[in-house]
Design a protein around this motif. Structure first.
Motif, PDB file in Angstrom:
ATOM      1  N   ARG A   3      -5.389   6.432   3.006  1.00  0.00           N
ATOM      2  CA  ARG A   3      -6.652   5.631   3.349  1.00  0.00           C
ATOM      3  C   ARG A   3      -7.381   6.728   4.276  1.00  0.00           C
ATOM      4  O   ARG A   3      -6.957   6.715   5.387  1.00  0.00           O
ATOM      5  CB  ARG A   3      -6.038   4.512   3.935  1.00  0.00           C
ATOM      6  N   ASN A  14      -9.167   5.646  -0.750  1.00  0.00           N
ATOM      7  CA  ASN A  14     -10.131   4.674  -0.755  1.00  0.00           C
ATOM      8  C   ASN A  14     -11.412   5.173  -0.491  1.00  0.00           C
ATOM      9  O   ASN A  14     -12.433   4.561   0.112  1.00  0.00           O
ATOM     10  CB  ASN A  14     -10.061   3.422   0.426  1.00  0.00           C
ATOM     11  N   ASP A  70      -2.623  -3.768   1.973  1.00  0.00           N
ATOM     12  CA  ASP A  70      -3.434  -2.972   0.897  1.00  0.00           C
ATOM     13  C   ASP A  70      -2.795  -1.802   0.184  1.00  0.00           C
ATOM     14  O   ASP A  70      -2.760  -1.675  -0.681  1.00  0.00           O
ATOM     15  CB  ASP A  70      -4.888  -2.568   1.575  1.00  0.00           C
TER      16      ASP A  70
END
Length: 429
Positions: A147, A180, A232
């Motif tokens: 991330r 992401n 997530d």
């Protein structure tokens, strides 16, 4: 203050003298009691081997009764008419396998777990025979995730990339780094894209797109995330493998040898050797085939359960255990569970866990004398690392490996040398 211990008439005793009398009695008692306690403890330690593991976790009884104990029906993902044509149930679930990856016991004693890991291997030269070129999409797929909004990808994350390209069978493997955000401009990532263009790729996560065709499609839980990337991250892990198939490797791992012998199985890993009742399983290293009904059932369970706590392992360890129990209840052979040391050798007893990776090596380290040579090259630790498949570091991104420590000597420097060797050979071909 009166003295009531004397047979003579009571007499006045100053408070300070009375206190001193009491303290002398206490000190006299301690002079006798402490050596006696020490002697008893030493005798027990000398005659017996104490065992214990303190790991207090408090679970709400209402949550246990609601989420863990009930066994709701599966979603029917194993029904023949619902299984994807891309997934061969007869071969994958019921087919005969070459290697056994579950021992059936906890293997907490000595080197049992490491020795068992050493049985999962191909014969010398068997796997690396010459073979035609395999297009990247047809190779064994490996996935990982970072991330970019939480931290930039730097040297510590590069260690996992190095370990992959130094240990895996690259002509048959491809690592996909998911994120992401766009990582193509990161200098570390660009370096490995240039060195291994057929064995490395980037992908940006599109969760709604990956969830299409699963019970989580358009679900209100799809946008959940937390500051630790647990929720997530666990969701991305399952969606990616469902869509593409392959093995998942968390970024906080250092691979120690080729994962190929494991890939005939669909598996998660053991959290540690203590079999935590509700957190016995871990997905930091896992493998499932494309459109596996196991993952379909996992999505069904996620979609029909209460919202996951944040942050938590509700979509990780908790989910795997809940699914595993439901599979058993409907007589479906469950996925495999790799023993702790295969990927998490830090998580067991003090006498058989690998040494702490973020502390300098100690001369009296527990591995010294174990079948010889201790922490040195070719020693007991080195041989154990050659049998297992990875070392899970459990994040700890802020910690540095000591210069000259066992991680530096037995893993990082070797990964660097092996990558250099592979690049030279590639350039000569």
């Amino acid at each position: 203050m009166y003295d009531h211990t004397s047979s003579t008439p009571p007499r006045w005793i100053p408070p300070s003298r009375w206190l001193n009398m009491r303290l002398r009695r206490v000190f006299t008692f301690l002079k006798i009691a402490l050596p006696l306690v020490f002697f008893i403890c030493y005798a027990v330690w000398y005659l017996y081997e104490p065992h214990g593991h303190i790991d207090l976790v408090f679970y709400e009884r209402e949550w246990i009764q609601r989420e863990m104990l009930p066994l709701s029906p599966l979603g029917g993902c194993f029904d023949p008419e619902r299984v994807s044509p891309l997934y061969n149930v007869s071969e994958t679930v019921h087919g005969r396998k070459r290697f056994e990856v579950q021992a059936g016991v906890t293997m907490r004693m000595g080197m049992d777990c490491y020795d068992f890991a050493g049985t999962v291997k191909f014969a010398e030269g068997e796997w690396n025979e010459e073979q035609r070129y395999i297009p990247p999409e047809q190779r064994a797929q490996f996935h990982t995730y970072w991330r970019v909004d939480l931290a930039s990808l730097g040297e510590r994350q590069e260690y996992m990339l190095k370990s992959f390209f130094a240990t895996q069978d690259l002509p048959r493997s491809r690592l996909i780094l998911w994120s992401n955000g766009d990582l193509s401009f990161n200098p570390i990532v660009r370096k490995y894209l240039e060195l291994f263009p057929d064995s490395f790729a980037l992908q940006v996560v599109d969760i709604p797109e990956l969830a299409k065709g699963t019970p989580m499609e358009n679900h209100r839980f799809l946008n959940l995330e937390d500051e630790k990337a647990w929720l997530d991250g666990d969701l991305v892990r399952l969606l990616v493998i469902w869509t593409y198939g392959g093995a998942w490797i968390d970024m906080d791992m250092l691979l120690t040898r080729d994962l190929s012998p494991l890939l005939e199985h669909e598996f998660v890993t053991q959290w540690d050797c203590y079999d935590k009742i509700y957190q016995a399983l871990n997905g930091a290293l896992m493998h499932f085939h494309k459109h596996s009904p196991y993952l379909c059932e996992a999505f069904h369970l996620m979609a029909h359960s209460t919202p996951p706590r944040s942050p938590s392992t509700d979509w990780g360890a908790i989910l795997y255990l809940r699914l595993w129990r439901r599979l058993l209840s409907e007589s479906i052979p469950p996925f495999k569970i790799l023993p702790f040391c295969f990927s998490d050798p830090l998580a067991c007893r003090l006498d058989n866990s690998v040494p702490e990776p973020f502390e300098p090596d100690r001369r009296d380290a527990k591995w010294t004398g174990r079948r010889g040579a201790g922490l040195e090259e070719g020693g007991a630790l080195d041989r154990a690392l050659g049998k297992i498949f990875a070392v899970h570091l459990h994040n700890r991104w802020d910690r540095a490996f000591p210069k000259g420590g066992w991680v530096d000597r037995l893993l990082l420097k070797r990964h660097e040398e092996e990558i250099g060797r592979r690049v030279r050979i590639d350039g000569e071909l």
